[in-house]
Structure formats: C-alpha cells, structure tokens
Design a protein around this motif. Structure first.
Motif, PDB file in Angstrom:
ATOM      1  N   PRO A 302       0.829  -1.213   0.000  1.00  0.00           N
ATOM      2  CA  PRO A 302       0.000   0.000   0.000  1.00  0.00           C
ATOM      3  C   PRO A 302       0.861   1.260   0.000  1.00  0.00           C
ATOM      4  CG  PRO A 302       0.161  -0.855   2.224  1.00  0.00           C
ATOM      5  CD  PRO A 302       0.885  -1.833   1.347  1.00  0.00           C
ATOM      6  N   GLU A 303       0.260   2.367  -0.363  1.00  0.00           N
ATOM      7  CA  GLU A 303       0.933   3.661  -0.289  1.00  0.00           C
ATOM      8  C   GLU A 303       1.104   4.047   1.185  1.00  0.00           C
ATOM      9  OE1 GLU A 303       1.943   5.826  -2.704  1.00  0.00           O
ATOM     10  OE2 GLU A 303       1.415   4.526  -4.382  1.00  0.00           O
ATOM     11  N   VAL A 304       2.322   4.475   1.541  1.00  0.00           N
ATOM     12  CA  VAL A 304       2.564   4.881   2.921  1.00  0.00           C
ATOM     13  C   VAL A 304       3.220   6.257   3.005  1.00  0.00           C
ATOM     14  CG1 VAL A 304       2.731   2.537   3.816  1.00  0.00           C
ATOM     15  CG2 VAL A 304       4.787   3.671   2.948  1.00  0.00           C
ATOM     16  N   GLY A 305       3.619   6.824   1.880  1.00  0.00           N
ATOM     17  CA  GLY A 305       4.283   8.127   1.903  1.00  0.00           C
ATOM     18  C   GLY A 305       5.678   8.025   2.484  1.00  0.00           C
ATOM     19  N   ASP A 306       6.145   9.083   3.110  1.00  0.00           N
ATOM     20  CA  ASP A 306       7.487   9.111   3.691  1.00  0.00           C
ATOM     21  C   ASP A 306       7.466   8.578   5.117  1.00  0.00           C
ATOM     22  OD1 ASP A 306       8.779  10.149   1.461  1.00  0.00           O
ATOM     23  OD2 ASP A 306       8.250  12.209   1.998  1.00  0.00           O
ATOM     24  N   LEU A 307       8.344   7.626   5.388  1.00  0.00           N
ATOM     25  CA  LEU A 307       8.469   7.021   6.714  1.00  0.00           C
ATOM     26  C   LEU A 307       9.789   7.440   7.344  1.00  0.00           C
ATOM     27  CD1 LEU A 307       7.370   3.393   5.706  1.00  0.00           C
ATOM     28  CD2 LEU A 307       5.930   5.154   6.740  1.00  0.00           C
ATOM     29  N   ASP A 308       9.918   7.221   8.648  1.00  0.00           N
ATOM     30  CA  ASP A 308      11.189   7.539   9.291  1.00  0.00           C
ATOM     31  C   ASP A 308      12.261   6.513   8.974  1.00  0.00           C
ATOM     32  OD1 ASP A 308      10.126   5.451  10.707  1.00  0.00           O
ATOM     33  OD2 ASP A 308      10.406   6.350  12.685  1.00  0.00           O
ATOM     34  N   ARG A 309      11.840   5.363   8.439  1.00  0.00           N
ATOM     35  CA  ARG A 309      12.759   4.342   7.958  1.00  0.00           C
ATOM     36  C   ARG A 309      12.021   3.493   6.922  1.00  0.00           C
ATOM     37  NH1 ARG A 309      15.030   1.968  12.849  1.00  0.00           N
ATOM     38  NH2 ARG A 309      14.508   4.011  13.681  1.00  0.00           N
ATOM     39  N   PRO A 310      12.699   2.999   5.899  1.00  0.00           N
ATOM     40  CA  PRO A 310      12.001   2.235   4.862  1.00  0.00           C
ATOM     41  C   PRO A 310      11.511   0.880   5.370  1.00  0.00           C
ATOM     42  CG  PRO A 310      14.366   2.251   4.467  1.00  0.00           C
ATOM     43  CD  PRO A 310      14.123   3.180   5.611  1.00  0.00           C
ATOM     44  N   LYS A 311      10.532   0.329   4.660  1.00  0.00           N
ATOM     45  CA  LYS A 311      10.053  -1.020   4.964  1.00  0.00           C
ATOM     46  C   LYS A 311      11.034  -2.081   4.490  1.00  0.00           C
ATOM     47  CE  LYS A 311       5.014  -0.373   4.800  1.00  0.00           C
ATOM     48  NZ  LYS A 311       3.778  -0.849   4.121  1.00  0.00           N
ATOM     49  N   LEU A 312      11.747  -1.768   3.426  1.00  0.00           N
ATOM     50  CA  LEU A 312      12.672  -2.721   2.816  1.00  0.00           C
ATOM     51  C   LEU A 312      13.647  -1.951   1.939  1.00  0.00           C
ATOM     52  CD1 LEU A 312      13.382  -5.768   1.990  1.00  0.00           C
ATOM     53  CD2 LEU A 312      11.859  -5.390   0.046  1.00  0.00           C
ATOM     54  N   VAL A 313      14.904  -2.390   1.926  1.00  0.00           N
ATOM     55  CA  VAL A 313      15.870  -1.874   0.959  1.00  0.00           C
ATOM     56  C   VAL A 313      16.316  -3.050   0.082  1.00  0.00           C
ATOM     57  CG1 VAL A 313      18.101  -0.773   0.579  1.00  0.00           C
ATOM     58  CG2 VAL A 313      16.604   0.035   2.412  1.00  0.00           C
ATOM     59  N   PHE A 314      16.186  -2.872  -1.208  1.00  0.00           N
ATOM     60  CA  PHE A 314      16.365  -3.926  -2.212  1.00  0.00           C
ATOM     61  C   PHE A 314      17.620  -3.610  -3.024  1.00  0.00           C
ATOM     62  CE2 PHE A 314      15.598  -6.283  -6.059  1.00  0.00           C
ATOM     63  CZ  PHE A 314      14.718  -7.305  -5.744  1.00  0.00           C
ATOM     64  N   PHE A 315      18.616  -4.496  -2.975  1.00  0.00           N
ATOM     65  CA  PHE A 315      19.855  -4.297  -3.729  1.00  0.00           C
ATOM     66  C   PHE A 315      19.797  -5.085  -5.040  1.00  0.00           C
ATOM     67  CE2 PHE A 315      21.094  -3.097   0.515  1.00  0.00           C
ATOM     68  CZ  PHE A 315      21.927  -2.007   0.297  1.00  0.00           C
ATOM     69  N   PHE A 316      19.895  -4.365  -6.154  1.00  0.00           N
ATOM     70  CA  PHE A 316      19.781  -4.953  -7.484  1.00  0.00           C
ATOM     71  C   PHE A 316      21.184  -5.058  -8.081  1.00  0.00           C
ATOM     72  CE2 PHE A 316      16.081  -5.437 -10.471  1.00  0.00           C
ATOM     73  CZ  PHE A 316      16.777  -6.197 -11.393  1.00  0.00           C
ATOM     74  N   ASP A 317      21.841  -6.205  -7.849  1.00  0.00           N
ATOM     75  CA  ASP A 317      23.214  -6.379  -8.303  1.00  0.00           C
ATOM     76  C   ASP A 317      23.269  -6.689  -9.794  1.00  0.00           C
ATOM     77  OD1 ASP A 317      25.924  -6.433  -8.081  1.00  0.00           O
ATOM     78  OD2 ASP A 317      26.032  -8.209  -6.802  1.00  0.00           O
ATOM     79  N   GLU A 318      24.441  -6.400 -10.410  1.00  0.00           N
ATOM     80  CA  GLU A 318      24.645  -6.583 -11.849  1.00  0.00           C
ATOM     81  C   GLU A 318      23.512  -5.920 -12.633  1.00  0.00           C
ATOM     82  OE1 GLU A 318      27.328  -7.764 -13.083  1.00  0.00           O
ATOM     83  OE2 GLU A 318      28.246  -8.662 -11.319  1.00  0.00           O
ATOM     84  N   ALA A 319      23.240  -4.671 -12.301  1.00  0.00           N
ATOM     85  CA  ALA A 319      22.069  -3.967 -12.844  1.00  0.00           C
ATOM     86  C   ALA A 319      22.124  -3.831 -14.355  1.00  0.00           C
ATOM     87  CB  ALA A 319      21.963  -2.584 -12.198  1.00  0.00           C
ATOM     88  N   LEU A 340       7.788   5.342  -8.385  1.00  0.00           N
ATOM     89  CA  LEU A 340       6.582   5.230  -7.555  1.00  0.00           C
ATOM     90  C   LEU A 340       6.746   4.349  -6.324  1.00  0.00           C
ATOM     91  CD1 LEU A 340       3.867   4.907 -10.377  1.00  0.00           C
ATOM     92  CD2 LEU A 340       4.539   6.950  -9.101  1.00  0.00           C
ATOM     93  N   ILE A 341       7.682   3.408  -6.362  1.00  0.00           N
ATOM     94  CA  ILE A 341       7.785   2.468  -5.237  1.00  0.00           C
ATOM     95  C   ILE A 341       8.330   3.159  -3.990  1.00  0.00           C
ATOM     96  CG2 ILE A 341      10.150   1.595  -5.564  1.00  0.00           C
ATOM     97  CD1 ILE A 341       8.917  -1.250  -5.230  1.00  0.00           C
ATOM     98  N   ARG A 342       8.930   4.334  -4.160  1.00  0.00           N
ATOM     99  CA  ARG A 342       9.411   5.108  -3.015  1.00  0.00           C
ATOM    100  C   ARG A 342       8.294   5.364  -2.021  1.00  0.00           C
ATOM    101  NH1 ARG A 342       8.869   9.922  -1.160  1.00  0.00           N
ATOM    102  NH2 ARG A 342       7.630  10.626  -2.929  1.00  0.00           N
ATOM    103  N   SER A 343       7.114   5.719  -2.537  1.00  0.00           N
ATOM    104  CA  SER A 343       6.001   6.054  -1.652  1.00  0.00           C
ATOM    105  C   SER A 343       5.388   4.820  -1.002  1.00  0.00           C
ATOM    106  CB  SER A 343       4.928   6.824  -2.429  1.00  0.00           C
ATOM    107  OG  SER A 343       4.379   6.026  -3.454  1.00  0.00           O
ATOM    108  N   LYS A 344       5.877   3.620  -1.363  1.00  0.00           N
ATOM    109  CA  LYS A 344       5.427   2.394  -0.723  1.00  0.00           C
ATOM    110  C   LYS A 344       6.437   1.905   0.307  1.00  0.00           C
ATOM    111  CE  LYS A 344       2.324   1.085  -4.401  1.00  0.00           C
ATOM    112  NZ  LYS A 344       1.608  -0.031  -5.049  1.00  0.00           N
ATOM    113  N   GLY A 345       7.438   2.743   0.568  1.00  0.00           N
ATOM    114  CA  GLY A 345       8.383   2.451   1.631  1.00  0.00           C
ATOM    115  C   GLY A 345       9.531   1.547   1.244  1.00  0.00           C
ATOM    116  N   VAL A 346       9.801   1.411  -0.062  1.00  0.00           N
ATOM    117  CA  VAL A 346      10.869   0.534  -0.527  1.00  0.00           C
ATOM    118  C   VAL A 346      11.969   1.362  -1.175  1.00  0.00           C
ATOM    119  CG1 VAL A 346      11.485  -1.356  -2.090  1.00  0.00           C
ATOM    120  CG2 VAL A 346       9.297  -1.396  -0.880  1.00  0.00           C
ATOM    121  N   GLY A 347      13.212   1.114  -0.753  1.00  0.00           N
ATOM    122  CA  GLY A 347      14.368   1.740  -1.377  1.00  0.00           C
ATOM    123  C   GLY A 347      15.089   0.742  -2.258  1.00  0.00           C
TER     124      GLY A 347
END
Length: 547
Positions: A302-319, A340-347
């Motif tokens: 769901p949309e959560v806007g800006d949080l004080d910390r992300p829900k998840l940080v996803f590392f995309f190796d060999e991009a 758009l995924i920024r507003s869902k709390g994912v970096g």
C-alpha cells in the motif's frame, strides 16, 4: 583480506588537481573546507554510518559520513570497477540497515555475501581500518534467510507462476521482439479472461497450441489474432528456455514477496540473501526474476508516503543485465516503478560497474551515490570517467583525478540530507563490515536453510490442475468419445470396431494434441464470474490471482 578491510590509497586531490588545502592536517583538526563537508553529513535522526572523510590524503575520524535512514527510500547507486570493494560496501550497508530494524534483500551472485550471517574474524587489517575511521568494531552475525531460484543451489526455493510473472518480463527473458511480445500479451489476456491458470511453462505451451489450432484460432480473431509463425517462435523460445533448466523457476507454491519484510525476534531487520552462484550463467533470467520480485512488491504494497525508515531496501546487483537490450516500453516501466515504489516504503540500490550502465531516467531517481574507483586504461574508459564526474554536484575535489586514485574500500559519496538536498561530495574511507567477509560455511548453510520458519511453506513443489491438465483431460475425453462412436460403427468416422482412429495414435506434438478440442467452448459456457474475471495487471504485466 577482503576488499573493505584493506588500508586503501591516499585519495584527496584538491580543486584544480593540486594539493588539497589543509593537506597533512592531523585527524583531530578539521580544515575549513573539510569541516563544511562534514557539516553536510550531520544528522539529527537515525542514520547509517558509512565511514570517515578523506582530506589531503588523511582520514579524519572526526568527520563521519552518514546516510539519513529516512532517505533510503530515495534509492541509490553503488558503482565501481571490479575489485574496488562494491560487494563489501553492500555488506556494510546491509548490516547497518539490519541493525536499525530495516529488512534487506541482497542478490548474492558470486556466493560471497552469505557470510553476513556469521561474525567476522578480528585481525590486524580490520583493527587498522576501524582505528582509521573511528569505528568500534565487534564481530557480529546478522539474521538471514537464504533463497535460491527454483531450488537450484542452496536456499529456500523461489518460484513464480507464469500467470503472475506476466507477458512483459517473460518476453524479456525469451528475447521476443515487440510484435511477438504483443502477441504473448494477447495470449495472457485470453488465459486471464477464461480463468485458465498458467502455472508452469507447459500450461503456456498448451494455450499457445490451442490458439493456433483450427478450433482455437477464432478465439483471438476479434482482437488481432495469433499468427502461426509468431506462435512457432514463442513455442521454440519456450523449448530452448526449458532446455536451459528454466522450468524449475516456474510453478507453485509461488513465493510471497511479503516474506522479505520480516524482522528477527530481536527487532533487527531480516537479511534475505538470494543465492545465485548456481545460475550465474543465466544472467538474463536472474536479472529479470529480480525485477519480478520488485514488481510484485510494487503490486502488493500500500501507499505509505514518507516514513522515518524504509520497509525494505532492495539491492539490485549486476544492474546492467536488466537494461541490456531492453525495449523502450520496458525501460519506461522500470523508470515508473522506481519512481513510484518510493512512496510504498521501498528503497532500491542499483549495483554496477559504471553509472553509464543505468539509463539516465533511472539514474535521475537515485539520490544516494557511493562511487568506488574507476579505471581509465582506454579512450572509452576516459570518456566514461569524464561522464561520471559530471554527474556529481560541484565539489572542491578534482573528481577525475580522485576517482582514479581511490584505494580499495574507498569511495566518493553524495547522499540526500534530512531536508532532501544533496550533500557535499565526500571522499570516504569506508568502515569494515562486522560480519564474515566471505562465504557462509557450506556445512552450516543447509542447516540454516532448513531451520527457517518458512522452509516448509516453499520447499516442496506442487503440480496442481491448470491449463495443461484441463486441455489434456478434455482432449482425452473427446478421443474416448470418438473411439466409442467408431466402435459403434458411426458412419461419419468410418472407423473400425474396437480400434482408436489412426490420428489419435499418431499424435506427436502438443499442437496436434489440442487441435479440435472443445475445451475452450465448454469453459466459456461454464466458467463462473470468479474464475472468468480478468486479472488486473501491474506496470510490468505482473499479477497474482487472488482466491
């Protein structure tokens, strides 16, 4: 010793390529320009500690370089030549995130990130690096879950159904052209509307075969149709894909990407490590599968806007593998997902050798940069170096000289401050990871995998009734009816009593097997609104059939 624990070189060329003002200053005294840079990294809230500022060849532990935790959903880039310390930087950032309660996803392509689950070994170089950057180092392991694509290699199996993977990503894996991709989209659309589950690749082959048969070819006529030639290309691509072992990645139970959002009982973020060493010779597949994981998260969260910390940080190796050969619509979908995924709390952090590997529209969305050393051995290298230097904010450093002079475990950093403004460019000596800088011991990995609370949920593959089984069952029923009619002396068939028609005996291909099937006509009449309802697909055509 691994990349990050090396002492590294003496970066710190100043403006105009000369000696930096304040060169030779003691670590406890900050020159004016160094103080201004350090002030840009002052943080009131929670932050990740990256390392200490390098100035005039001196590491200044009093000038700490940080990333505000709240800015991690503004995405990032970790880049640098081979052997400069990118992998250890990922490990360091993942540790810091986990310690702050943020779940992390890491793709382990070479098999050397798994050591994050075990405490690091103390040593002279680690102690030296810790003293240089003002780090209180202590060996620590972090809570991990290990995954593997389709169960190939050690890890909990990650699978996706063909239906949820969608036509856009599957076209990228099969290397279809735009016309073929559009035709594959029609096939998925038809299966969606008729309630036919495409669980694995044989389901997709069965539906393609039906749609070019005499009975099925009219089904898509009103929306463009499916040519025999295009169907042949798709079927041949699927066959080649399966021969590479890709069939294992499609099936059930399908992985729920919400598993990545878990915390350990002690409140630390769970580090999900996807082991890819066993499939590193299939780069097109694993890079696209990583994009499916990201697209599925985007679809569900769901949309959560800006949080004080992300829900998840996803590392995309060999991009670069994701962007190579990508169509314009595919790149547009990636750009929109990242935006758009920024507003869902994912970096998202893209990891590659040079920023040029990432399209400009995507690069513009990455607010946090950790740039390791670049090499300039050829004219093309020199051109790439100049282009990279121009992507950074103005700084007192001669960036072209600095980027070629960085040592192992050193990087040029610029991030977003708590106010969302770019911080000053900072040459940084990075901290040493606290976990094991190498592979997790193989003898312990299997026990760690099977000891996971979700292992039993995904370990055993399931092959339930889906499109292929439905078509096959209907065809066999029709063949039995035909044989019975022949045995009764049906004049239209002219068959011999007690024998099946020769056509049934000579069926050799899936296309011939489903020709003449009435399965789809009966489905159209009998399927209810729940099964017949079209699936709502996301930007990448991904979807999950809700039951």
């Amino acid at each position: 010793m691994s990349d990050s624990d090396s002492t590294g070189g003496g970066a710190g060329a100043g403006a105009d390529g000369g000696t930096t003002a304040g060169a030779g200053a003691s670590p406890g005294v900050l020159p004016q320009q160094a103080r201004e840079i350090a002030d840009g990294y002052a943080v009131d809230g929670a932050a990740l500690e990256l390392g200490a500022l390098l100035w005039g060849g001196v590491c200044l532990p009093g000038a700490q370089i940080r990333i505000p935790l709240a800015m991690l959903n503004r995405h990032g880039l970790v880049a640098g030549a081979t052997g400069t310390g990118k992998t250890k930087t990922l490990q360091l950032i993942a540790e810091e995130l986990s310690a702050n309660g943020v779940p992390v996803f890491l793709a382990d392509i070479k098999g050397d990130v798994s050591g994050i689950a075990a405490p690091g070994a103390p040593g002279g170089k680690v102690a030296e690096r810790a003293a240089q950057v003002g780090q209180e180092w202590e060996g620590r392991g972090f809570p991990c879950a290990f995954y593997a694509l389709g169960g190939i290699g050690p890890g909990i199996p990650l699978r996706a159904t063909v239906t949820s993977f969608g036509p856009v990503l599957l076209s990228k894996v099969l290397r279809l052209n735009q016309t073929q991709e559009q035709s594959l989209g029609l096939i998925f659309h038809y299966a969606d509307t008729k309630g036919l589950d495409l669980v694995d690749l044989k389901d997709l082959r069965a539906v393609v075969a039906f749609l070019v048969s005499d009975t099925g070819r009219t089904e898509l006529k009103g929306i463009g149709g499916l040519s025999t030639a295009t169907a042949g290309v798709i079927l041949r691509s699927l066959t080649a894909f399966e021969q590479q072992g890709a069939a294992d990645f499609f099936g059930e139970p399908e992985f729920d990407t919400a598993e990545f959002l878990r915390q350990a009982p002690d409140g630390r973020g769970l580090v999900s490590v996807l082991e890819l060493a066993a499939v590193q010779d299939k780069p097109q597949l694993f890079s696209t599968f990583l994009m499916w994981l990201l697209a599925d998260l985007f679809h569900d969260l769901p949309e959560v806007g800006d949080l004080d910390r992300p829900k998840l940080v996803f590392f995309f190796d060999e991009a670069h593998l994701l962007f190579n050969g990508a169509s314009k619509p595919f790149l547009e979908s990636i750009t929109q997902t990242v935006r758009l995924i920024r507003s869902k709390g994912v970096g998202i952090f893209f990891v590659t050798q040079t920023p040029r590997d990432v399209p400009g529209d995507v690069l513009a969305q990455l607010g946090n940069r950790v740039q390791h050393a670049l090499r300039a051995f050829t004219p093309d290298d020199a051109k790439a170096l100049r282009a990279t230097a121009k992507t950074f904010p103005n700084s007192p450093y001669d960036l072209e000289e600095l980027l070629t002079g960085l040592g192992i475990g050193e990087a040029v950093v610029t991030v977003l401050s708590e106010q969302g403004a770019p911080t000053p460019v900072a040459a940084t000596r990075l901290r040493a990871p606290q976990s094991l800088m190498g592979p997790f011991p193989a003898a312990e990995l299997d026990a760690a995998v099977k000891g996971s609370s979700v292992y039993g949920r995904y370990a055993q593959a399931v092959d339930r009734e889906s499109a292929y089984e439905k078509l096959t069952a209907e065809h066999e029923a029709e063949q039995r009816t035909t044989a019975d009619e022949a045995a009764a002396g049906t004049a239209a068939k002219g068959g011999r009593s007690g024998k099946r028609p020769k056509a049934a005996e000579d069926d050799a291909s899936l296309v011939e097997q489903v020709v003449g099937s009435g399965m789809f006509r009966s489905l159209a009449r009998s399927v209810g609104t729940q099964l017949g309802r079209e699936i709502s697909r996301s930007l990448f055509g991904t979807a999950r059939r809700r039951r």
